[in-house]
Design a protein around this motif. Structure first.
Motif, mmCIF file in Angstrom:
data_model
loop_
_atom_site.group_PDB
_atom_site.id
_atom_site.type_symbol
_atom_site.label_atom_id
_atom_site.label_comp_id
_atom_site.label_asym_id
_atom_site.label_seq_id
_atom_site.Cartn_x
_atom_site.Cartn_y
_atom_site.Cartn_z
ATOM 1 N N VAL A 196 25.073 2.512 5.271
ATOM 2 C CA VAL A 196 26.525 2.357 5.328
ATOM 3 C C VAL A 196 27.198 3.730 5.268
ATOM 4 O O VAL A 196 28.127 4.027 6.032
ATOM 5 C CB VAL A 196 27.027 1.467 4.174
ATOM 6 N N ALA A 197 26.706 4.598 4.355
ATOM 7 C CA ALA A 197 27.272 5.949 4.224
ATOM 8 C C ALA A 197 27.071 6.752 5.508
ATOM 9 O O ALA A 197 27.959 7.501 5.926
ATOM 10 C CB ALA A 197 26.624 6.671 3.040
ATOM 11 N N ILE A 218 29.505 9.188 10.454
ATOM 12 C CA ILE A 218 29.648 9.238 11.912
ATOM 13 C C ILE A 218 31.099 8.956 12.316
ATOM 14 O O ILE A 218 31.686 9.663 13.145
ATOM 15 C CB ILE A 218 28.698 8.231 12.592
ATOM 16 N N VAL A 219 31.683 7.930 11.690
ATOM 17 C CA VAL A 219 33.073 7.563 11.991
ATOM 18 C C VAL A 219 34.024 8.704 11.631
ATOM 19 O O VAL A 219 34.924 9.060 12.404
ATOM 20 C CB VAL A 219 33.460 6.272 11.234
ATOM 21 N N ILE A 246 18.629 -1.997 -1.975
ATOM 22 C CA ILE A 246 20.059 -1.719 -2.099
ATOM 23 C C ILE A 246 20.401 -0.261 -1.794
ATOM 24 O O ILE A 246 21.407 0.028 -1.135
ATOM 25 C CB ILE A 246 20.566 -2.116 -3.516
ATOM 26 N N SER A 247 19.548 0.674 -2.244
ATOM 27 C CA SER A 247 19.840 2.092 -2.018
ATOM 28 C C SER A 247 19.756 2.450 -0.542
ATOM 29 O O SER A 247 20.551 3.250 -0.033
ATOM 30 C CB SER A 247 18.883 2.970 -2.824
ATOM 31 N N SER A 302 36.247 -0.071 -2.006
ATOM 32 C CA SER A 302 35.259 -0.453 -0.987
ATOM 33 C C SER A 302 33.855 -0.444 -1.567
ATOM 34 O O SER A 302 33.053 -1.334 -1.275
ATOM 35 C CB SER A 302 35.340 0.518 0.203
ATOM 36 N N ASP A 303 33.557 0.559 -2.402
ATOM 37 C CA ASP A 303 32.239 0.621 -3.048
ATOM 38 C C ASP A 303 32.026 -0.580 -3.964
ATOM 39 O O ASP A 303 30.926 -1.137 -4.021
ATOM 40 C CB ASP A 303 32.108 1.919 -3.860
ATOM 41 N N ARG A 304 33.071 -0.950 -4.671
ATOM 42 C CA ARG A 304 32.975 -2.102 -5.574
ATOM 43 C C ARG A 304 32.719 -3.390 -4.794
ATOM 44 O O ARG A 304 31.870 -4.211 -5.178
ATOM 45 C CB ARG A 304 34.267 -2.237 -6.393
#
Length: 238
Positions: A203-204, A209-210, A196-197, A113-115
Motif C-alpha cells: 500500500v505504501a 508512486i501516486v 500484514i506488514s 487512513s492508517d487506522r
C-alpha cells in the motif's frame, strides 16, 4: 503590433504533445495499480472493507483529462486559437488546484487512513476461519499472497486460519529444511511472519508512486500554464 513567436508556438505544441503522452502514461500506471490483485482484494474485503484506491481512481480521471487538455493545447497552439488556449489554461489550473487540495487532505488524514487500514485488516481475520462463499473467496486470495510473499496468516500468523488451517497450510508451508523464518504450528512448519506488514508495504509503495506522479505532474502543469499564457498574450497583441 508584435507577432506570434514561432519558437513559443512550436514549443507549446511540443510541450502539449508530451503532456498528452504524460496523460497516457499516468492513465496506464493508475489502471495497473487499480487492477493489481496483490493487496486490493485483501484490504477491501470484509464487513469494514473500504475503498483504498480513491487516489488511484482520481489519477485515472486526471490522466484522461490531461489527454484531452493536451490535445486541446496542441490545437490551440497550431491554430492560434485564444479560446482553446484559455480553456487549456483554465482546465490545467483547476487540475493543479485540485492536486494541491488533495495533497493537503491526504496529509491531514494520513493517520486516519492508517487506522482504517488496520481496522480493515483485523476485521478480515474473521474471514480466514469462515466457511461461507465470501470467506472461501478471501482465503483463496490470501493463500496466493502467502505463497508469493512467504508469509502466513493475516495479523497473528498461522493461528488466524483457525479450523481452516489444515486445508490451507500448503500456501505458507516452509521448505523441507526450515530456517529461523519458520515456526511449527499444528504439526506443520510454516512461515512465522504474518502478511500484514507485506500488505502495508505494498500500500505504501502504491502511495509513493501516486505522490511521485503528482509532484512530477505539478511541475509540468506549471510550465504549461506559463507557455499557454505567453502564447495567449502574443496572439492578442497581433
Amino acid at each position: 503590433m508584435a507577432g506570434v513567436s514561432g519558437c513559443i508556438k512550436y514549443s507549446m505544441f511540443i510541450f502539449n504533445f508530451l503532456f498528452w503522452l504524460c496523460g497516457i502514461l499516468i492513465l496506464a500506471i493508475a489502471i495497473w495499480i487499480r487492477v493489481s490483485k496483490d493487496d486490493h482484494e485483501i484490504i477491501s474485503s470484509g464487513d469494514s472493507g473500504t475503498n483504498s484506491y480513491v487516489a488511484v481512481n482520481i489519477l485515472i480521471a486526471v490522466g484522461a483529462i490531461i489527454m484531452i487538455l493536451g490535445f486541446l493545447g496542441c490545437c490551440g497552439a497550431m491554430k492560434e486559437s485564444r479560446c482553446m488556449l484559455l480553456l487549456f489554461f483554465i482546465g490545467l489550473l483547476l487540475i493543479l488546484l485540485l492536486q494541491v487540495a488533495a495533497g493537503i487532505l491526504g496529509a491531514a488524514f494520513k493517520s486516519e487512513s492508517d487506522r482504517i487500514l488496520n481496522e480493515t485488516l483485523y476485521e478480515n481475520v474473521k474471514l480466514l476461519s469462515a466457511t461461507d462463499d465470501n470467506g472461501k473467496a478471501f482465503q483463496k486470495v490470501l493463500a496466493e499472497f502467502q505463497e508469493e510473499f512467504k508469509c502466513c496468516g493475516l495479523v497473528s500468523g498461522a493461528a488466524d486460519w483457525g479450523n481452516n488451517f489444515q486445508q490451507n497450510y500448503k500456501s505458507c508451508e516452509c521448505s523441507k529444511v526450515p530456517d529461523s523464518s519458520c515456526t511449527s504450528y499444528d504439526g506443520k512448519y510454516v512461515y512465522k511472519q504474518p502478511c500484514i506488514s507485506f500488505i502495508k508495504d505494498l500500500v505504501a509503495k502504491h502511495i509513493i508512486i501516486v505522490i511521485g506522479i503528482a509532484f512530477g505532474l505539478a511541475v509540468v502543469e506549471i510550465l504549461g500554464l506559463v507557455f499557454s499564457m505567453v502564447l495567449y498574450c502574443q496572439i492578442g497583441n497581433k
